[in-house]
Motif scaffolding. Structure first.
Motif, PDB file in Angstrom:
ATOM      1  N   THR A 114       0.823  -1.205   0.000  1.00 42.13           N
ATOM      2  CA  THR A 114       0.000   0.000   0.000  1.00 42.13           C
ATOM      3  C   THR A 114       0.859   1.257   0.000  1.00 42.13           C
ATOM      4  OG1 THR A 114      -1.831  -1.092   1.145  1.00 42.13           O
ATOM      5  CG2 THR A 114      -1.734   1.310   1.286  1.00 42.13           C
ATOM      6  N   LEU A 115       1.878   1.284   0.845  1.00 40.59           N
ATOM      7  CA  LEU A 115       2.754   2.449   0.921  1.00 40.59           C
ATOM      8  C   LEU A 115       3.502   2.670  -0.389  1.00 40.59           C
ATOM      9  CD1 LEU A 115       4.190   2.010   4.533  1.00 40.59           C
ATOM     10  CD2 LEU A 115       2.618   3.792   3.749  1.00 40.59           C
ATOM     11  N   GLU A 116       3.897   1.590  -1.036  1.00 43.91           N
ATOM     12  CA  GLU A 116       4.682   1.693  -2.264  1.00 43.91           C
ATOM     13  C   GLU A 116       3.833   2.076  -3.480  1.00 43.91           C
ATOM     14  OE1 GLU A 116       6.661  -2.013  -2.729  1.00 43.91           O
ATOM     15  OE2 GLU A 116       8.187  -1.605  -1.214  1.00 43.91           O
ATOM     16  N   LYS A 117       2.600   1.542  -3.554  1.00 41.90           N
ATOM     17  CA  LYS A 117       1.830   1.662  -4.785  1.00 41.90           C
ATOM     18  C   LYS A 117       0.554   2.490  -4.681  1.00 41.90           C
ATOM     19  CE  LYS A 117       3.364  -2.905  -6.431  1.00 41.90           C
ATOM     20  NZ  LYS A 117       2.908  -4.243  -6.889  1.00 41.90           N
ATOM     21  N   HIS A 118      -0.024   2.597  -3.474  1.00 41.49           N
ATOM     22  CA  HIS A 118      -1.370   3.170  -3.384  1.00 41.49           C
ATOM     23  C   HIS A 118      -1.489   4.354  -2.423  1.00 41.49           C
ATOM     24  CE1 HIS A 118      -2.506  -0.403  -5.615  1.00 41.49           C
ATOM     25  NE2 HIS A 118      -2.018  -1.160  -4.662  1.00 41.49           N
ATOM     26  N   ARG A 119      -0.368   4.822  -1.919  1.00 37.97           N
ATOM     27  CA  ARG A 119      -0.428   5.881  -0.908  1.00 37.97           C
ATOM     28  C   ARG A 119      -1.128   7.140  -1.414  1.00 37.97           C
ATOM     29  NH1 ARG A 119       4.835   8.661   2.100  1.00 37.97           N
ATOM     30  NH2 ARG A 119       3.651  10.032   3.494  1.00 37.97           N
ATOM     31  N   ILE A 120      -0.749   7.609  -2.601  1.00 33.32           N
ATOM     32  CA  ILE A 120      -1.313   8.859  -3.123  1.00 33.32           C
ATOM     33  C   ILE A 120      -2.789   8.691  -3.472  1.00 33.32           C
ATOM     34  CG2 ILE A 120      -1.173  10.570  -4.966  1.00 33.32           C
ATOM     35  CD1 ILE A 120       1.081  10.681  -2.884  1.00 33.32           C
ATOM     36  N   ALA A 121      -3.134   7.571  -4.098  1.00 30.35           N
ATOM     37  CA  ALA A 121      -4.531   7.335  -4.465  1.00 30.35           C
ATOM     38  C   ALA A 121      -5.415   7.257  -3.220  1.00 30.35           C
ATOM     39  CB  ALA A 121      -4.650   6.046  -5.279  1.00 30.35           C
ATOM     40  N   ASN A 122      -4.914   6.592  -2.184  1.00 36.08           N
ATOM     41  CA  ASN A 122      -5.680   6.492  -0.941  1.00 36.08           C
ATOM     42  C   ASN A 122      -5.828   7.850  -0.269  1.00 36.08           C
ATOM     43  OD1 ASN A 122      -6.120   3.739  -1.126  1.00 36.08           O
ATOM     44  ND2 ASN A 122      -4.324   3.193   0.071  1.00 36.08           N
ATOM     45  N   LEU A 123      -4.751   8.623  -0.278  1.00 37.19           N
ATOM     46  CA  LEU A 123      -4.800   9.966   0.304  1.00 37.19           C
ATOM     47  C   LEU A 123      -5.817  10.831  -0.426  1.00 37.19           C
ATOM     48  CD1 LEU A 123      -3.704  12.125   2.245  1.00 37.19           C
ATOM     49  CD2 LEU A 123      -1.917  12.605   0.557  1.00 37.19           C
ATOM     50  N   GLU A 124      -5.812  10.755  -1.743  1.00 29.98           N
ATOM     51  CA  GLU A 124      -6.772  11.526  -2.542  1.00 29.98           C
ATOM     52  C   GLU A 124      -8.205  11.134  -2.195  1.00 29.98           C
ATOM     53  OE1 GLU A 124      -7.885  12.454  -7.246  1.00 29.98           O
ATOM     54  OE2 GLU A 124      -6.414  10.888  -6.739  1.00 29.98           O
ATOM     55  N   TYR A 125      -8.434   9.828  -2.031  1.00 31.45           N
ATOM     56  CA  TYR A 125      -9.779   9.336  -1.714  1.00 31.45           C
ATOM     57  C   TYR A 125     -10.235   9.853  -0.348  1.00 31.45           C
ATOM     58  CZ  TYR A 125     -13.660   6.168  -0.779  1.00 31.45           C
ATOM     59  OH  TYR A 125     -14.898   5.664  -0.470  1.00 31.45           O
ATOM     60  N   VAL A 126      -9.352   9.757   0.650  1.00 25.61           N
ATOM     61  CA  VAL A 126      -9.699  10.182   2.004  1.00 25.61           C
ATOM     62  C   VAL A 126      -9.971  11.682   2.049  1.00 25.61           C
ATOM     63  CG1 VAL A 126      -8.833  10.446   4.368  1.00 25.61           C
ATOM     64  CG2 VAL A 126      -8.459   8.303   3.142  1.00 25.61           C
ATOM     65  N   ILE A 127      -9.140  12.474   1.378  1.00 25.08           N
ATOM     66  CA  ILE A 127      -9.344  13.930   1.355  1.00 25.08           C
ATOM     67  C   ILE A 127     -10.670  14.272   0.693  1.00 25.08           C
ATOM     68  CG2 ILE A 127      -8.516  16.094   0.331  1.00 25.08           C
ATOM     69  CD1 ILE A 127      -5.678  15.152   0.846  1.00 25.08           C
ATOM     70  N   HIS A 128     -10.995  13.585  -0.409  1.00 21.45           N
ATOM     71  CA  HIS A 128     -12.254  13.848  -1.104  1.00 21.45           C
ATOM     72  C   HIS A 128     -13.445  13.449  -0.237  1.00 21.45           C
ATOM     73  CE1 HIS A 128     -15.039  14.401  -4.434  1.00 21.45           C
ATOM     74  NE2 HIS A 128     -15.549  13.210  -4.151  1.00 21.45           N
ATOM     75  N   LYS A 129     -13.348  12.300   0.428  1.00 17.35           N
ATOM     76  CA  LYS A 129     -14.467  11.811   1.247  1.00 17.35           C
ATOM     77  C   LYS A 129     -14.723  12.727   2.437  1.00 17.35           C
ATOM     78  CE  LYS A 129     -16.302   7.722   3.572  1.00 17.35           C
ATOM     79  NZ  LYS A 129     -16.136   6.257   3.827  1.00 17.35           N
ATOM     80  N   HIS A 130     -13.655  13.283   2.991  1.00 18.71           N
ATOM     81  CA  HIS A 130     -13.778  14.161   4.157  1.00 18.71           C
ATOM     82  C   HIS A 130     -13.374  15.591   3.785  1.00 18.71           C
ATOM     83  CE1 HIS A 130     -14.357  10.700   6.870  1.00 18.71           C
ATOM     84  NE2 HIS A 130     -13.468  10.099   6.102  1.00 18.71           N
TER      85      HIS A 130
END
Length: 284
Positions: free
Chosen positions: A212-228
């Motif tokens: 997750t840290l290597e491949k999905h960190r930015i996508a997950n961060l974007e999702y969390v920021i958008h959701k909240h």
């Protein structure tokens, strides 16, 4: 104090670690618990192992389902949980025997708390081989806006899980626990850190967290920021500063990698010339 705690153990391809994890549950000095083992469509022999534990102690329960991901497995277990308190536990991690005895009273005695967590030791192969120590700080969502410092194995109320709609099952690439903590805390609730090492996190080279840290960190961060987004807009200056920090960090790493690659290529290309120079020098 006899509040029932429901320990939820999702399992996928971790049968070889499950015995050790469940042994740490059975060893709890706080006896008022149930442990729900959720087989998330795992292809290994988790069912065989799980059923031996349900026969060993009736507090262990077993559920099997088709593969739906970690969030779905946790939600499945919590839905049938009888306890008023919930503790997620991954099938390869280990609890200190006094984990529940230390954490349950903290949550029970303070209604303003949404989460109780503790210090953690990250280990490889066996718990005495500690490679990292995590000491979370903070008490509010502010400490979690950009980095998650609370391990998934932290204690909270089932009513809180119901209020926020459970774990987000669309988050299949990790960080679902981080988003869940923000959901629990964004309306003013707090968390507490018990300053003792009561949890042992198994660190492996090919863990879900590593990927997750290597491949999905930015996508997950974007999702969390958008959701909240209302929360992040409220803290716009900090959000902007953090995002630019990430941009500069990735740009710096990219330049370093490019420089290293170019250096290696130049070295390879120049090798024949060096050999030719050496050959002609020897000849003369």
């Amino acid at each position: 104090m006899n509040t029932l705690v429901s320990i939820i153990v999702p399992c996928y391809n971790q049968a070889h670690f499950l015995e050790e994890s469940l042994t740490s549950v059975l060893a709890q000095t706080y006896p008022h618990w149930e442990c729900i083992i959720v087989n998330d469509g795992s292809p290994d022999n988790i069912e065989v192992i799980a059923k031996t534990w349900t026969q060993k102690d009736t507090r262990f329960k077993y559920i099997a389902q088709s593969n739906g991901g970690l969030s779905h497995a946790r939600n499945t277990g919590i839905k049938v949980a009888v306890g008023s308190l919930i503790l997620p536990l991954d099938a390869d991690d280990i609890l200190h025997e006094m984990f529940l005895e230390k954490l349950v009273p903290e949550l029970e005695q303070n209604d303003s708390l949404a989460i109780v967590t503790c210090y953690s030791k990250f280990f490889e192969e066996h718990i005495k081989n500690v490679v990292h120590k995590l000491k979370p700080r903070g008490t509010t969502y502010h400490a979690l806006l950009f980095e998650n410092c609370i391990v998934a194995t932290s204690l909270y109320r089932k009513s809180s899980w119901q209020e926020v709609g459970g774990y987000d099952e669309s988050m299949k690439q990790g960080f679902e626990d981080w988003e869940f903590w923000i959901s629990l805390l964004e309306n003013g609730k707090t968390y507490k850190v018990v300053e003792e090492f009561l949890f042992f996190y198994r660190k492996s080279k090919k863990s879900m967290l590593t990927e997750t840290l290597e491949k999905h960190r930015i996508a997950n961060l974007e999702y969390v920021i958008h959701k909240h987004k209302d929360l992040y807009i409220k803290h716009f200056d900090n959000t902007k500063a953090y995002l630019f920090f990430l941009v500069n960090l990735y740009r710096s790493n990219e330049l370093k990698a490019k420089s290293t690659i170019e250096f290696k290529i130049a070295k390879i290309l120049s090798k024949p010339l060096r050999l030719l120079g050496k050959f002609t020098s020897n000849k003369s």
